[in-house]
Design an enzyme around this catalytic site. Structure first.
Site, PDB file in Angstrom:
ATOM      1  N   ILE A  43      -9.430   8.742 -19.759  1.00 19.10           N
ATOM      2  CA  ILE A  43      -8.899   7.457 -20.226  1.00 19.10           C
ATOM      3  C   ILE A  43      -9.858   6.347 -19.786  1.00 19.10           C
ATOM      4  O   ILE A  43     -10.318   6.345 -18.645  1.00 19.10           O
ATOM      5  CB  ILE A  43      -7.489   7.203 -19.628  1.00 19.10           C
ATOM      6  CG1 ILE A  43      -6.565   8.414 -19.843  1.00 19.10           C
ATOM      7  CG2 ILE A  43      -6.872   5.935 -20.207  1.00 19.10           C
ATOM      8  CD1 ILE A  43      -6.347   8.821 -21.283  1.00 19.10           C
ATOM      9  N   ASP A  72       0.878  -1.169   0.000  1.00 22.07           N
ATOM     10  CA  ASP A  72       0.000   0.000   0.000  1.00 22.07           C
ATOM     11  C   ASP A  72       0.918   1.222   0.000  1.00 22.07           C
ATOM     12  O   ASP A  72       1.565   1.512   1.014  1.00 22.07           O
ATOM     13  CB  ASP A  72      -0.885  -0.036   1.265  1.00 22.07           C
ATOM     14  CG  ASP A  72      -1.787   1.184   1.375  1.00 22.07           C
ATOM     15  OD1 ASP A  72      -1.568   2.161   0.634  1.00 22.07           O
ATOM     16  OD2 ASP A  72      -2.708   1.151   2.211  1.00 22.07           O
ATOM     17  N   VAL A  73       0.997   1.907  -1.135  1.00 19.48           N
ATOM     18  CA  VAL A  73       1.996   2.975  -1.254  1.00 19.48           C
ATOM     19  C   VAL A  73       1.617   4.230  -0.462  1.00 19.48           C
ATOM     20  O   VAL A  73       2.387   5.184  -0.405  1.00 19.48           O
ATOM     21  CB  VAL A  73       2.291   3.338  -2.737  1.00 19.48           C
ATOM     22  CG1 VAL A  73       3.039   2.217  -3.433  1.00 19.48           C
ATOM     23  CG2 VAL A  73       1.029   3.733  -3.487  1.00 19.48           C
ATOM     24  N   ALA A  95      -4.702  17.256  -5.074  1.00 15.65           N
ATOM     25  CA  ALA A  95      -3.634  16.245  -4.973  1.00 15.65           C
ATOM     26  C   ALA A  95      -2.826  16.196  -6.271  1.00 15.65           C
ATOM     27  O   ALA A  95      -1.596  16.122  -6.251  1.00 15.65           O
ATOM     28  CB  ALA A  95      -4.233  14.869  -4.665  1.00 15.65           C
ATOM     29  N   TYR A 142      -9.296  15.723  -5.335  1.00 15.97           N
ATOM     30  CA  TYR A 142      -8.519  15.030  -6.375  1.00 15.97           C
ATOM     31  C   TYR A 142      -7.668  16.049  -7.147  1.00 15.97           C
ATOM     32  O   TYR A 142      -6.472  15.833  -7.374  1.00 15.97           O
ATOM     33  CB  TYR A 142      -9.483  14.303  -7.320  1.00 15.97           C
ATOM     34  CG  TYR A 142      -8.828  13.515  -8.435  1.00 15.97           C
ATOM     35  CD1 TYR A 142      -8.319  12.242  -8.209  1.00 15.97           C
ATOM     36  CD2 TYR A 142      -8.735  14.041  -9.723  1.00 15.97           C
ATOM     37  CE1 TYR A 142      -7.736  11.503  -9.231  1.00 15.97           C
ATOM     38  CE2 TYR A 142      -8.153  13.322 -10.758  1.00 15.97           C
ATOM     39  CZ  TYR A 142      -7.659  12.056 -10.514  1.00 15.97           C
ATOM     40  OH  TYR A 142      -7.071  11.331 -11.529  1.00 15.97           O
TER      41      TYR A 142
HETATM   42  P1  NAP Z   1      -7.661   2.330 -11.956  1.00 18.24           P
HETATM   43  O1  NAP Z   1      -7.977   1.538 -13.173  1.00 18.24           O
HETATM   44  O2  NAP Z   1      -8.693   2.558 -10.919  1.00 18.24           O
HETATM   45  O3  NAP Z   1      -6.350   1.684 -11.279  1.00 18.24           O
HETATM   46  C1  NAP Z   1      -5.816   2.229 -10.120  1.00 18.24           C
HETATM   47  C2  NAP Z   1      -4.549   1.489  -9.750  1.00 18.24           C
HETATM   48  O4  NAP Z   1      -4.005   2.117  -8.571  1.00 18.24           O
HETATM   49  C3  NAP Z   1      -4.817   0.030  -9.405  1.00 18.24           C
HETATM   50  O5  NAP Z   1      -3.794  -0.758  -9.981  1.00 18.24           O
HETATM   51  C4  NAP Z   1      -4.725   0.014  -7.875  1.00 18.24           C
HETATM   52  O6  NAP Z   1      -4.191  -1.189  -7.363  1.00 18.24           O
HETATM   53  C5  NAP Z   1      -3.722   1.113  -7.626  1.00 18.24           C
HETATM   54  N1  NAP Z   1      -3.806   1.644  -6.263  1.00 18.24           N
HETATM   55  C6  NAP Z   1      -4.799   2.375  -5.696  1.00 18.24           C
HETATM   56  N2  NAP Z   1      -4.509   2.642  -4.407  1.00 18.24           N
HETATM   57  C7  NAP Z   1      -3.303   2.058  -4.165  1.00 18.24           C
HETATM   58  C8  NAP Z   1      -2.461   1.972  -3.018  1.00 18.24           C
HETATM   59  N3  NAP Z   1      -2.807   2.545  -1.854  1.00 18.24           N
HETATM   60  N4  NAP Z   1      -1.295   1.304  -3.105  1.00 18.24           N
HETATM   61  C9  NAP Z   1      -0.925   0.724  -4.284  1.00 18.24           C
HETATM   62  N5  NAP Z   1      -1.686   0.755  -5.398  1.00 18.24           N
HETATM   63  C10 NAP Z   1      -2.852   1.419  -5.333  1.00 18.24           C
HETATM   64  O7  NAP Z   1      -7.180   3.798 -12.348  1.00 18.24           O
HETATM   65  P2  NAP Z   1      -6.431   4.358 -13.649  1.00 18.24           P
HETATM   66  O8  NAP Z   1      -7.422   5.087 -14.444  1.00 18.24           O
HETATM   67  O9  NAP Z   1      -5.586   3.321 -14.276  1.00 18.24           O
HETATM   68  O10 NAP Z   1      -5.511   5.458 -12.931  1.00 18.24           O
HETATM   69  C11 NAP Z   1      -4.105   5.364 -12.838  1.00 18.24           C
HETATM   70  C12 NAP Z   1      -3.557   6.754 -12.538  1.00 18.24           C
HETATM   71  O11 NAP Z   1      -3.904   7.633 -13.604  1.00 18.24           O
HETATM   72  C13 NAP Z   1      -4.147   7.375 -11.276  1.00 18.24           C
HETATM   73  O12 NAP Z   1      -3.145   8.100 -10.586  1.00 18.24           O
HETATM   74  C14 NAP Z   1      -5.205   8.323 -11.815  1.00 18.24           C
HETATM   75  O13 NAP Z   1      -5.480   9.376 -10.938  1.00 18.24           O
HETATM   76  C15 NAP Z   1      -4.548   8.786 -13.093  1.00 18.24           C
HETATM   77  N6  NAP Z   1      -5.483   9.327 -14.095  1.00 18.24           N
HETATM   78  C16 NAP Z   1      -6.490   8.552 -14.611  1.00 18.24           C
HETATM   79  C17 NAP Z   1      -7.354   9.116 -15.563  1.00 18.24           C
HETATM   80  C18 NAP Z   1      -8.481   8.344 -16.181  1.00 18.24           C
HETATM   81  O14 NAP Z   1      -9.319   8.971 -16.891  1.00 18.24           O
HETATM   82  N7  NAP Z   1      -8.583   7.027 -15.996  1.00 18.24           N
HETATM   83  C19 NAP Z   1      -7.159  10.434 -15.971  1.00 18.24           C
HETATM   84  C20 NAP Z   1      -6.139  11.177 -15.406  1.00 18.24           C
HETATM   85  C21 NAP Z   1      -5.287  10.600 -14.483  1.00 18.24           C
HETATM   86  P3  NAP Z   1      -5.070  -2.354  -6.638  1.00 18.24           P
HETATM   87  O15 NAP Z   1      -6.309  -2.551  -7.483  1.00 18.24           O
HETATM   88  O16 NAP Z   1      -4.125  -3.524  -6.658  1.00 18.24           O
HETATM   89  O17 NAP Z   1      -5.355  -1.878  -5.247  1.00 18.24           O
END
Ligand code: NAP
Length: 241
Positions: free
Chosen positions: A184, A59-60, A154, A151
């Site tokens: 995304i 858990d980071v 952060a 959000y």
């Molecule tokens: P996602 O599909 O919900 O995946 C989130 C990932 O973060 C999962 O692999 C999860 O791991 C991990 N995670 C969450 N809390 C954690 C913790 N405490 N310790 C370690 N791992 C943790 O989200 P995503 O869309 O791929 O997002 C990835 C990044 O891109 C995020 O920082 C998000 O804010 C950013 N982002 C996303 C979008 C978008 O539209 N999707 C747009 C802008 C930015 P587990 O499932 O193993 O817990």
């Protein structure tokens, strides 16, 4: 061969980054927290292509767990060339309803994790006078999102860290950059209705959501690059120009 840690590599954008960098020849440590099964599936998928990756639960948002992730990586590979701070959560709530717990949790997982992971890899990177840190922030850190104030704060904090740290670490030959995706298609957006998706598509000049692979391509480029630092690069289909 570069050694890379991808936080939150079990799903979405992180999973695409893991696959792309592993296929391009990097030694990858996939960090996950809750999705052990998904992490193992990615490991197995790559194993079928004769590519080995390590998976590690941490858990980071907790400094002690981050320390163990870094120790594990150094024991396995003796060095860390690239850290990709990708792990993140989101929450949609009117500002007036955000509780102290909501706020603190958002900062802990999305911003403090970047502080912990980055600080913990720096000892080895500074010693070796070489390193690349890529922070996955968000378009909302640049422009602000209604009903996602915590959000947005952060993510803006991450971009501030990127710029300040790039100045501090340039002389140590360590590059620090943010990748700030637009919309995304991942689990993070799974609650959007078809109508909401169509509305968002209409606002984006490229008329569609991006894919995790398109963000991974940008990250791969930054890993290979040697002269970009302190930048916030936003692959967003032209949503924010
Ligand atoms: P996602 O599909 O919900 O995946 C989130 C990932 O973060 C999962 O692999 C999860 O791991 C991990 N995670 C969450 N809390 C954690 C913790 N405490 N310790 C370690 N791992 C943790 O989200 P995503 O869309 O791929 O997002 C990835 C990044 O891109 C995020 O920082 C998000 O804010 C950013 N982002 C996303 C979008 C978008 O539209 N999707 C747009 C802008 C930015 P587990 O499932 O193993 O817990």
């Amino acid at each position: 061969m570069k050694t890379v840690i991808v936080t939150g590599g079990s799903r979405g954008i992180g999973a695409a980054i893991v696959k792309k960098l592993a296929r391009s020849g990097c030694d990858v440590v996939l960090n996950y927290n809750q999705s052990e099964q998904k992490a193992k599936e990615i490991q197995n998928e790559l194993q079928k292509e004769k590519i080995d990756i390590e998976i590690y639960k941490a858990d980071v948002s907790k400094r002690e767990e981050v320390k163990k992730l870094i120790e594990f990586t150094l024991e396995k590979f003796k060095k860390i060339d690239v850290l990709i701070n990708n792990a993140g959560i989101d929450q949609v709530k009117p500002f007036i309803d955000i509780t102290d717990d909501d706020w603190n949790n958002m900062m802990q997982v999305n911003l403090n994790s970047v502080f912990y992971c980055t600080q913990e890899v720096l000892t080895t990177m500074i010693q070796r006078k070489s390193g690349c840190i890529i922070n996955i922030s968000s378009i909302w850190g640049i422009t602000g999102a209604s009903c996602e104030v915590h959000y947005s704060v952060a993510k803006a904090g991450i971009d501030g860290l990127t710029k300040a740290l790039a100045k501090e670490l340039g002389p140590s030959n360590i590059r620090v950059n943010s990748v700030a995706p637009g919309a995304i298609m991942t689990d993070m957006n799974k609650n959007l209705t078809k109508k909401e998706i169509e509305q968002i598509n209409q606002e984006i000049p490229l008329e569609r959501f991006g894919s995790p692979e398109e963000i991974a391509r940008c990250v791969e480029w930054l890993v290979e690059d040697t002269y970009t630092t302190g930048q916030v690069i936003s692959p967003n289909g032209g949503w924010l120009i």
